[in-house]
Structures are given as C-alpha cells and as structure tokens.
Design a protein around this motif. Structure first.
Motif, short mmCIF file in Angstrom:
data_model
loop_
_atom_site.label_atom_id
_atom_site.label_comp_id
_atom_site.label_asym_id
_atom_site.label_seq_id
_atom_site.Cartn_x
_atom_site.Cartn_y
_atom_site.Cartn_z
N TYR A 71 -5.63 -5.76 2.61
CA TYR A 71 -4.95 -4.53 3.03
C TYR A 71 -4.70 -4.50 4.53
O TYR A 71 -3.70 -3.94 4.99
CB TYR A 71 -5.74 -3.30 2.57
N SER A 99 3.62 5.21 -3.89
CA SER A 99 2.28 4.78 -3.50
C SER A 99 1.62 4.05 -4.66
O SER A 99 1.91 4.32 -5.83
CB SER A 99 1.40 5.97 -3.06
N LEU A 100 0.75 3.11 -4.31
CA LEU A 100 -0.08 2.38 -5.26
C LEU A 100 -1.48 2.37 -4.65
O LEU A 100 -1.76 1.59 -3.75
CB LEU A 100 0.45 0.97 -5.47
N LEU A 117 -1.52 -6.53 4.83
CA LEU A 117 -0.35 -5.76 4.39
C LEU A 117 0.04 -4.70 5.42
O LEU A 117 1.23 -4.49 5.70
CB LEU A 117 -0.65 -5.09 3.05
N THR A 156 1.71 -5.80 -12.96
CA THR A 156 1.88 -4.62 -12.10
C THR A 156 3.34 -4.37 -11.76
O THR A 156 3.84 -3.26 -12.00
CB THR A 156 1.01 -4.73 -10.85
N TRP A 181 1.63 0.64 -0.08
CA TRP A 181 0.26 0.20 -0.35
C TRP A 181 -0.77 0.93 0.50
O TRP A 181 -1.95 0.94 0.17
CB TRP A 181 0.14 -1.30 -0.11
N SER A 182 -0.34 1.52 1.60
CA SER A 182 -1.30 2.18 2.49
C SER A 182 -1.11 3.69 2.53
O SER A 182 -1.70 4.35 3.38
CB SER A 182 -1.21 1.60 3.90
N TYR A 193 -5.25 1.82 -4.10
CA TYR A 193 -6.35 0.94 -4.49
C TYR A 193 -7.59 1.77 -4.79
O TYR A 193 -7.94 2.69 -4.06
CB TYR A 193 -6.66 -0.07 -3.39
N VAL A 196 -4.13 -8.68 -5.02
CA VAL A 196 -3.66 -7.46 -4.34
C VAL A 196 -2.39 -7.74 -3.55
O VAL A 196 -1.41 -6.99 -3.64
CB VAL A 196 -4.77 -6.91 -3.42
N HIS A 237 5.61 1.17 3.46
CA HIS A 237 4.26 0.65 3.22
C HIS A 237 3.57 1.49 2.13
O HIS A 237 2.60 2.20 2.39
CB HIS A 237 3.46 0.66 4.51
N ASN A 258 1.39 -6.26 -4.71
CA ASN A 258 2.07 -5.32 -3.83
C ASN A 258 3.38 -5.87 -3.31
O ASN A 258 4.39 -5.16 -3.28
CB ASN A 258 1.14 -4.94 -2.67
#
Length: 536
Positions: free
Chosen positions: A379, A339-340, A382, A280, A20-21, A342, A326, A18, A330
């Motif tokens: 989010y 990591s990405l 996700l 992206t 994204w988090s 936000y 988003v 994960h 992702n």
C-alpha cells in the motif's frame, strides 16, 4: 516473459484516482480506543494515504451509546464515540460509518457472532432504532459541523446475508435499510447513505434468494470450473430494485468482493475454494455494469471489505504473496470503483479473540506489536503513484505527478504458475510456503526517456528478505513471545527494503535491466530514497 516499464515523461496521461487508499478497515469501534490501534492508524494514514476507516460495533454494548433505563426510557451516551471520532479526525482520518450492530437492549437475538458477542439482529422496535440513528447523526452534526459530516459515508449494517451478522431475512434487512436511510436523510438530505454491504460474490443468480445463510453448493469437480463460472454480488440487484420501487435513497453501493468461494456460514468455516487470480477485477467490472444499468447509475461504488481471503488466521497475510496479490488486483481494477478497502490496517483485531502469536496470519498491514508486513509496503508503493496514468501493461503501470511532472512506476511478478488468487494457508504455513516456491525469475526492463539530464531514479524492491518481517524473525530463531528487544529489531528490519539509485544520462534517458524473483514488487520513483518506513 519480460516485464517492461517503458514511458516518456512527455507521454499523454489520464486522471488516476487512488481508490486503494480511500478507505481501510479495522475490527470494532471499541478496539479504536486503544493506544496501539491509534498509533498504527496514524502510521498507516501518513504512509499509505488512507483517508477513511471503517469498523464494526459502533452501537455495540461496549461503546455504551444506548441502554434502556429501569423505567423503560431510551438513554444515550456518546462519550466513548466522541473520544474515538475526535482522535480519528485529529489524525486526519474520517469515519466511514457502519451503522451496526444492534445494542443489546434493542436486539431480538443476542451474541450471534464474534468473540466479543456482537448482536447481529434486527431491532425489536424499528422506531427505536430510527431514533437511535437520528440522535447519533444529529450529535455528530452538532459536534463536528454539517459540512464535516457531509464528507462522511453512512453504510447500513455489515454482511446481512450471513446469519451470524444478521439474524433476519432479506426482507427484514431491506426494511432496516429503508428506516435507517430515511433517518439519516432526515438530519440532512446531503448526507451519504448506502448498502447493502453484503458478503462475497456467488456463482450466478440462483443463490440470490430470500435467505442465504447456508453454504452454497454447486456441482464443481475441478478447480478450473470455478474460474469459468459467472459470479454475481449477493443481494445487490434485488437491493437496487427494491430501493428504486420505494424511492429510497442510495448514494453508494457496497459489498465485499473477497476472491474466495461463496458466502460462508461464518468466516473461516465451510468449503474453501480459491478463484482465479483475476477474480477481483472481474467482480468489480460486473458490479460496475450492474450499477450503471440500475436506477442509480450515479451511485458511487465502495467495496468496504476486501483481502486475499476472509480468514483472520490465514498465514498468507503475513507473507509476500499477499502483498503481490494486493498490487496486482488493484492495478488491474483501475477505473472500476470508488474505493476498495483493505481489511484491515492492524492486527489489534479480536473477531476470533486475540492472536496466539506475533505472526498468526491476522488481516493487518501491521501486526499487533507494530511490525510492518509486506502488505504495508504494497500500500505504501501504491500510494507513491502519481495522479496521472501514463502506461498500463501486464505486470506494470507508469504514472506521473501532475504538479511536478515526475514519473513513478510499479511492477510486480505474480508467477503464471499460480493462476489463482493466493490460497488460504491455515492452520499452518505449509500452503503459503509452497506458494512462495512457485515460479522462476523474470526479466524486468526499465526504459524511461524525457527525464531531466542526470535525474535520480530510485528502484525499491519488495522481495524475500526485503521488507519481510518473517525472514528477520526466523533469523532471530523465531522467538515467541517477542521480547522488547525483539520487537525493536523486527520493526526496524521490516522497514528496510532493497534500493538501487540510478541516474538518467545527459539526454534524459535511463535504461536498466534486472532479474525479478517470483512474488516481488518494484517501485521506481524519480526522487531520492526517503529513509526508513517504520510503523509506530
């Protein structure tokens, strides 16, 4: 076009990180001392799973870490930093430490950027800067223990390729990086340090020169040509070569892949072009290849700022298209980065001063009054995905939770009529309203097999009027400013999303077809509805 979610509970899977988090952004350290900021961070961490937070201004004068005494001595005060970091750790969130900006008493130039007057400057004395970094990191090790601090990240500066953020040359930044990295490692060699934290990607390598503080101009007559150009991260290749030549440590590589035009003179100024909707994942694939071929192939990749645009006054940030972007970006970037992050979790954010209204297009997942935006739900969705990737296809992904075997799926309708990243909408909402009007409904087909007989499956939908604070605000008559009653109503309304509860048949199969409006996002979970999701 039909968007299909199809999987069997026994299908093989592969690990899903994960990314994204892992980390989320915030404005500056001083804002983190406010109650609303801290409350919203706890909500974002608990609901969206964020584990680190990154912000500017650790050494800004309002944190009082360093000042020079009347006798020329260097004096240090960690009380404000301790207060902030204690509260972060108590909330279960770790700092992704950005080492900057320069304290006023060490800055060669002052008040170079932001309403709050950040000193984006090289130090007048690199030795004094190294001492500041070393004393600060040692203080953290003494206060929190070396094992805890080893779990943090130390990033050197922010966007040094842009003159407002660093009033120096590329060579001066490389010197600053080397001095800082060695100061961190002198405290403990296992601490993780990286950079160059540069802004944006630019067309090919011809703009990767010694000084990149001017808006780059290419001969582009059609927007379509922008999508055909090769885009490269600023300074990253030169940075990695420089560090390799001097034997400097690089534990992670960072930059900011906003899907916009090129590195601007300052955020929100200059020519605005919107790149392709796949900008992206394309950028992250390029960066992955660069790092893999460098002298640091084991370095982690952390994209420490990212959003649909780099403007804190873009009304798209308050609307549904930003949330859909988003999710799409992702999901399409799975496997490319560590990591990405936000930018940002909150509208308690003052780079341009205070926002003029409750919905002013700020970066935040949550607005100043604690009202969730559609991106907050993006989010949350996700974060609900499992830790195994079972299926990925255009517009959808199916995952499984290893511990329970339960399936979770996510689908999104990013209309093909918008072949670009969602465009900037400022100073008004005209552009984003036109973006919302694009496209037509698609068919969503859900077909799951191998479920327990009679298993409950919840379908949660983020669409216009569902998880949509702006629609609720307009139904109130668009009040400005918001009363306390307005805020309470909008917090509750923004937390509510449409749900349907389905059940598998006696053979463990489930089939469901529905219409999916443009810009909608759907979460399918093999679990009951868990109630309201409301920011504090």
């Amino acid at each position: 076009m039909t968007i299909t979610i199809r999987a069997d509970a026994a299908d093989p899977g592969e690990p899903l990180a994960h990314f994204w988090s892992v980390c989320v952004g915030a404005g500056r350290a001083g804002e983190g001392l406010r109650a609303a900021w801290q409350e919203q961070l706890r909500t974002a961490a608990a609901t969206c799973g964020f584990r680190y937070v990154r912000f500017h201004g650790l050494f800004h004068d309002d944190m009082f870490v360093h000042h020079r005494g009347a006798d020329g001595s260097h004096d240090y005060n960690f009380q404000y930093v301790d207060e902030l970091f204690d509260r972060l750790l108590d909330a279960g969130v770790r700092p992704f430490v950005e080492l900057g900006f320069m304290p006023g008493d060490l800055a060669r130039t002052k008040n170079t950027v932001f309403w709050w007057g950040a000193h984006g400057s090289p130090p007048t004395d690199l030795g004094a800067w190294a001492e500041l970094v070393g004393r600060t990191v040692r203080h953290w090790v003494d206060r929190y223990g070396v094992d805890e601090v080893r779990s943090w990240y130390f990033e050197v500066w922010n966007e040094p390729n842009l003159r407002p953020f660093f009033d120096g040359t590329r060579g001066e930044y490389f010197d600053l990086y080397g001095t800082t990295a060695l100061a961190v490692k002198e405290v403990d060699r296992h601490l993780r340090v990286g950079g160059p934290a540069t802004s944006n990607f630019v067309p090919d390598t011809r703009f990767d020169g010694e000084r990149e503080d001017k808006t780059a101009h290419a001969t582009v007559t059609e927007a379509e040509d922008l999508r055909a150009l090769e885009w490269r991260p600023v300074w990253v290749e030169a940075f990695l070569d420089h560090c390799a030549s001097l034997g400097l440590p690089v534990d992670f590589v960072s930059c900011h892949p906003y899907p916009t035009d090129w590195a601007l003179d300052s955020h929100g100024e200059g020519a605005h072009y919107t790149r392709g909707a796949d900008a992206t994942p394309r950028d992250l694939a390029v960066l992955r290849e660069i790092v893999d071929k460098s002298a640091f192939p084991q370095a982690e990749i952390h994209l420490t700022e990212w959003s649909s645009t780099p403007s804190p006054r873009d009304h798209t940030h308050d609307h549904l298209p930003s949330a859909t972007f988003v999710v799409k970006a992702n999901v399409e970037s799975i496997g490319l980065v560590d990591s990405l992050a936000y930018w940002t979790f909150t509208d308690v954010f003052e780079e341009s001063g205070a926002g003029g209204s409750a919905f002013h297009g700020g970066f935040g997942l949550i607005n100043f009054q604690g009202i969730a935006k559609p991106t907050f739900h993006a989010y949350r969705f996700l974060h609900a995905l499992g830790d195994e990737l079972v299926v990925r296809r255009p517009g959808a992904v199916v995952t499984r939770e290893t511990a329970t075997g339960r399936l979770t799926a996510l689908a999104y309708h990013y209309p093909p009529e918008m072949p670009y990243s969602v465009p900037l909408s400022t100073p008004g909402r005209d552009v984003v309203e036109a973006t919302l009007a694009l496209g037509s409904p698609e068919v969503l087909e859900i077909e799951l097999t191998g479920l327990p007989a009679g298993a409950t499956v919840t379908v949660e939908i983020l669409e216009p009027g569902s998880g949509d604070a702006l629609t609720a605000w307009r139904e109130l008559g668009s009040p400005d400013p918001l009363s306390r009653e307005d805020i309470a109503f909008l917090r509750e309304a923004a937390a509510i999303t449409r749900t349907e509860v389905l059940r598998a048949d006696r053979d463990g199969g489930l089939r469901h077809t529905r219409s999916l409006p443009p810009w909608s996002v759907v979460l399918v979970t093999q679990r009951p509805v868990l109630g309201a999701h409301q920011p504090g």
